[in-house]
Scaffold this active site. Structure first.
Site, PDB file in Angstrom:
ATOM      1  N   ASP A  14       0.845  -1.210   0.000  1.00 54.43           N
ATOM      2  CA  ASP A  14       0.000   0.000   0.000  1.00 54.43           C
ATOM      3  C   ASP A  14       0.875   1.253   0.000  1.00 54.43           C
ATOM      4  O   ASP A  14       0.554   2.260  -0.627  1.00 54.43           O
ATOM      5  CB  ASP A  14      -0.903  -0.014   1.252  1.00 54.43           C
ATOM      6  CG  ASP A  14      -2.227   0.708   1.055  1.00 54.43           C
ATOM      7  OD1 ASP A  14      -2.326   1.509   0.116  1.00 54.43           O
ATOM      8  OD2 ASP A  14      -3.157   0.502   1.853  1.00 54.43           O
ATOM      9  N   CYS A 238      -4.201   4.838  -2.443  1.00 51.02           N
ATOM     10  CA  CYS A 238      -4.714   3.957  -3.496  1.00 51.02           C
ATOM     11  C   CYS A 238      -4.788   4.743  -4.793  1.00 51.02           C
ATOM     12  O   CYS A 238      -5.369   5.830  -4.829  1.00 51.02           O
ATOM     13  CB  CYS A 238      -6.090   3.424  -3.108  1.00 51.02           C
ATOM     14  SG  CYS A 238      -6.869   2.486  -4.434  1.00 51.02           S
TER      15      CYS A 238
HETATM   16  P1  HMG Z   1      -9.422  -5.805 -16.364  1.00 50.90           P
HETATM   17  O1  HMG Z   1      -8.802  -4.855 -17.331  1.00 50.90           O
HETATM   18  O2  HMG Z   1     -10.918  -5.856 -16.258  1.00 50.90           O
HETATM   19  O3  HMG Z   1      -8.848  -7.286 -16.540  1.00 50.90           O
HETATM   20  O4  HMG Z   1      -8.808  -5.467 -14.923  1.00 50.90           O
HETATM   21  P2  HMG Z   1      -8.922  -8.316 -17.708  1.00 50.90           P
HETATM   22  O5  HMG Z   1      -9.140  -9.653 -17.085  1.00 50.90           O
HETATM   23  O6  HMG Z   1      -9.874  -7.854 -18.790  1.00 50.90           O
HETATM   24  O7  HMG Z   1      -7.435  -8.275 -18.297  1.00 50.90           O
HETATM   25  C1  HMG Z   1      -6.906  -7.140 -18.960  1.00 50.90           C
HETATM   26  C2  HMG Z   1      -5.405  -7.318 -19.146  1.00 50.90           C
HETATM   27  O8  HMG Z   1      -4.747  -7.360 -17.872  1.00 50.90           O
HETATM   28  C3  HMG Z   1      -5.040  -8.613 -19.839  1.00 50.90           C
HETATM   29  O9  HMG Z   1      -3.832  -8.370 -20.552  1.00 50.90           O
HETATM   30  C4  HMG Z   1      -4.716  -9.534 -18.702  1.00 50.90           C
HETATM   31  O10 HMG Z   1      -3.815 -10.549 -19.061  1.00 50.90           O
HETATM   32  C5  HMG Z   1      -4.077  -8.599 -17.691  1.00 50.90           C
HETATM   33  P3  HMG Z   1      -3.863  -8.140 -22.145  1.00 50.90           P
HETATM   34  O11 HMG Z   1      -4.583  -9.331 -22.698  1.00 50.90           O
HETATM   35  O12 HMG Z   1      -4.586  -6.848 -22.363  1.00 50.90           O
HETATM   36  O13 HMG Z   1      -2.388  -8.076 -22.485  1.00 50.90           O
HETATM   37  N1  HMG Z   1      -4.261  -9.057 -16.307  1.00 50.90           N
HETATM   38  C6  HMG Z   1      -3.262  -9.351 -15.462  1.00 50.90           C
HETATM   39  N2  HMG Z   1      -1.925  -9.322 -15.608  1.00 50.90           N
HETATM   40  C7  HMG Z   1      -1.188  -9.696 -14.542  1.00 50.90           C
HETATM   41  N3  HMG Z   1      -1.718 -10.073 -13.349  1.00 50.90           N
HETATM   42  C8  HMG Z   1      -3.047 -10.102 -13.172  1.00 50.90           C
HETATM   43  C9  HMG Z   1      -3.870  -9.733 -14.261  1.00 50.90           C
HETATM   44  N4  HMG Z   1      -5.202  -9.660 -14.416  1.00 50.90           N
HETATM   45  C10 HMG Z   1      -5.424  -9.253 -15.662  1.00 50.90           C
HETATM   46  N5  HMG Z   1      -3.547 -10.455 -11.986  1.00 50.90           N
HETATM   47  C11 HMG Z   1      -8.103  -6.160 -12.723  1.00 50.90           C
HETATM   48  C12 HMG Z   1      -9.220  -6.169 -13.763  1.00 50.90           C
HETATM   49  C13 HMG Z   1      -8.699  -6.617 -11.427  1.00 50.90           C
HETATM   50  C14 HMG Z   1      -7.002  -7.117 -13.198  1.00 50.90           C
HETATM   51  C15 HMG Z   1      -7.519  -4.722 -12.631  1.00 50.90           C
HETATM   52  O14 HMG Z   1      -8.599  -3.840 -12.398  1.00 50.90           O
HETATM   53  C16 HMG Z   1      -6.519  -4.549 -11.522  1.00 50.90           C
HETATM   54  O15 HMG Z   1      -5.423  -5.099 -11.574  1.00 50.90           O
HETATM   55  N6  HMG Z   1      -6.867  -3.766 -10.484  1.00 50.90           N
HETATM   56  C17 HMG Z   1      -6.036  -3.585  -9.313  1.00 50.90           C
HETATM   57  C18 HMG Z   1      -6.023  -2.145  -8.872  1.00 50.90           C
HETATM   58  C19 HMG Z   1      -5.179  -2.008  -7.619  1.00 50.90           C
HETATM   59  O16 HMG Z   1      -4.172  -2.673  -7.459  1.00 50.90           O
HETATM   60  N7  HMG Z   1      -5.607  -1.131  -6.707  1.00 50.90           N
HETATM   61  C20 HMG Z   1      -4.891  -0.898  -5.472  1.00 50.90           C
HETATM   62  C21 HMG Z   1      -5.012  -2.037  -4.498  1.00 50.90           C
HETATM   63  S1  HMG Z   1      -6.517  -2.019  -3.540  1.00 50.90           S
HETATM   64  C22 HMG Z   1      -6.215  -0.866  -2.274  1.00 50.90           C
HETATM   65  O17 HMG Z   1      -5.215  -0.205  -2.291  1.00 50.90           O
HETATM   66  C23 HMG Z   1      -7.186  -0.799  -1.122  1.00 50.90           C
HETATM   67  C24 HMG Z   1      -6.661  -1.491   0.138  1.00 50.90           C
HETATM   68  O18 HMG Z   1      -5.430  -0.959   0.562  1.00 50.90           O
HETATM   69  C25 HMG Z   1      -7.699  -1.350   1.277  1.00 50.90           C
HETATM   70  C26 HMG Z   1      -8.155   0.094   1.504  1.00 50.90           C
HETATM   71  O19 HMG Z   1      -7.313   0.984   1.715  1.00 50.90           O
HETATM   72  O20 HMG Z   1      -9.361   0.277   1.488  1.00 50.90           O
HETATM   73  C27 HMG Z   1      -6.444  -2.997  -0.111  1.00 50.90           C
HETATM   74 MG    MG Z   2      -5.172   0.833   1.739  1.00 53.79          MG
END
Ligand code: HMG
Ligand code: MG
Length: 296
Positions: A14, A238
């Site tokens: 984070d 985030c």
């Molecule tokens: P999407 O675009 O809907 O995914 O994203 P998709 O399944 O359509 O795939 C699109 C492309 O991404 C494809 O590649 C996949 O292979 C690739 P392409 O065919 O275009 O070359 N892909 C991946 N590559 C590597 N690893 C993977 C993966 N998944 C898909 N796992 C998805 C959906 C969920 C993947 C995207 O929205 C995402 O990665 N989101 C994460 C955002 C994030 O990290 N946010 C911060 C963390 S959460 C947070 O901070 C809150 C927390 O701290 C608690 C709080 O504070 O409240 C936890």
């Molecule tokens: Mg957080």
């Protein structure tokens, strides 16, 4: 006997995920090594999310692989889907964290899915994780407010927490993603969730955007929570929650908890050194008041 509070150090994930300039993998690894030296038992190492969405975490495999032998520690990583789980397994990860929210508006921006779509996505992730013997943590974001939708109904926080727990998450971390909550509201939210999910399976995760995080931690500890997420030097935010600042600083939480007579297993002096190291390396101001007051 002194009561223990387990700190989940989220700094390497984070804390760094929002950095615009790529942090060297060696710097991330050195930070984690220093956090281990400081006595942390649980450190969120990185996240196996899409590198297109969060380029800073593109080196997840290199970071996680470096610590694959440390089976004595809990070293969770964020995983959004099966693809992330596959990558995590290849890196020898033993614990993952899935993440969703109590607000659809935020969850769409963060993971391109509604809450229910993300819960459905987790079903095969949890099945596979279980069959591979992994522990799974669950995050619920926006538990005290959403940057896009505003108010978040408490009933939704409870529903999503319960769903994750039923699905097999051993611990649910309740996230005030944008640091909007205040102590009584935070405690009320915790109690409402604890009516449906055992308090021993709950953790709190406060961001400090409005300077309320330590007070919120205190209110929830007084209400019985014994797992607290925190980020060294108060780093973080985030990328999909505009205006979200860092988490509550681990140094400040540890100082407060030790002062209250709790044990955390963490050596504050070494923790302060780890925070100073990373702030220097990424040229960030230290967000921990305790670190600023600590003798150099
Ligand atoms: P999407 O675009 O809907 O995914 O994203 P998709 O399944 O359509 O795939 C699109 C492309 O991404 C494809 O590649 C996949 O292979 C690739 P392409 O065919 O275009 O070359 N892909 C991946 N590559 C590597 N690893 C993977 C993966 N998944 C898909 N796992 C998805 C959906 C969920 C993947 C995207 O929205 C995402 O990665 N989101 C994460 C955002 C994030 O990290 N946010 C911060 C963390 S959460 C947070 O901070 C809150 C927390 O701290 C608690 C709080 O504070 O409240 C936890
Ligand atoms: Mg957080």
């Amino acid at each position: 006997m002194t009561e223990t509070i387990r700190i989940v150090e989220v700094g390497p994930r984070d804390g760094l995920q929002n950095e615009a300039t790529q942090v060297a993998t060696a710097t991330k690894i050195a930070l984690i090594e220093q956090l281990i030296e400081a006595g942390h038992s649980t450190i969120e190492l990185t996240s196996f999310v899409s590198p297109k969405w969060v380029p800073q975490m593109a080196d997840a495999a290199d970071v996680a692989t470096r610590f694959r032998e440390r089976t004595d520690l809990r070293l969770p990583v964020l995983v959004p889907n099966l693809q992330g789980l596959e990558r995590a397994l290849e890196s020898g990860v033993r614990e993952i964290a899935v993440f969703t929210a109590a607000s659809d508006a935020f969850n769409r921006r963060n993971t391109n899915a509604t809450i229910d779509e993300s819960l459905n996505r987790f079903v095969p992730v949890l099945e596979r994780a279980k069959s591979d013997g992994l522990r799974v943590r669950g995050y619920v974001s926006t538990v005290l407010g959403c940057p896009y939708q505003g108010e978040v109904p408490l009933a939704e926080v409870v529903r999503v927490s319960k769903a994750l727990h039923r699905m097999g998450c051993y611990e649910i971390s309740l996230g005030d993603t944008i640091g909007i909550g205040t102590p009584r509201k935070a405690r009320g939210m915790l109690r409402a969730v604890a009516d449906e999910v055992p308090l021993s399976a709950l953790a709190v995760h406060f961001h400090d955007t409005r300077g309320q995080a330590l007070a919120n931690v205190f209110a929830c500890v007084e209400a019985g929570v014994r797992v607290v997420d925190a980020s060294v030097a108060g780093l973080g935010g985030c990328p999909y929650a505009q205006g979200a600042s860092g988490n509550v600083a681990t140094e400040d939480v540890v100082y407060a908890l030790h002062g209250m007579g709790f044990n955390t297993g963490i050596d504050l002096s070494r923790l302060v050194a780890a925070g100073r190291f990373i702030c220097h390396a990424i040229e960030r101001r230290n967000g921990s008041k305790v670190a600023l007051a600590w003798p150099s």
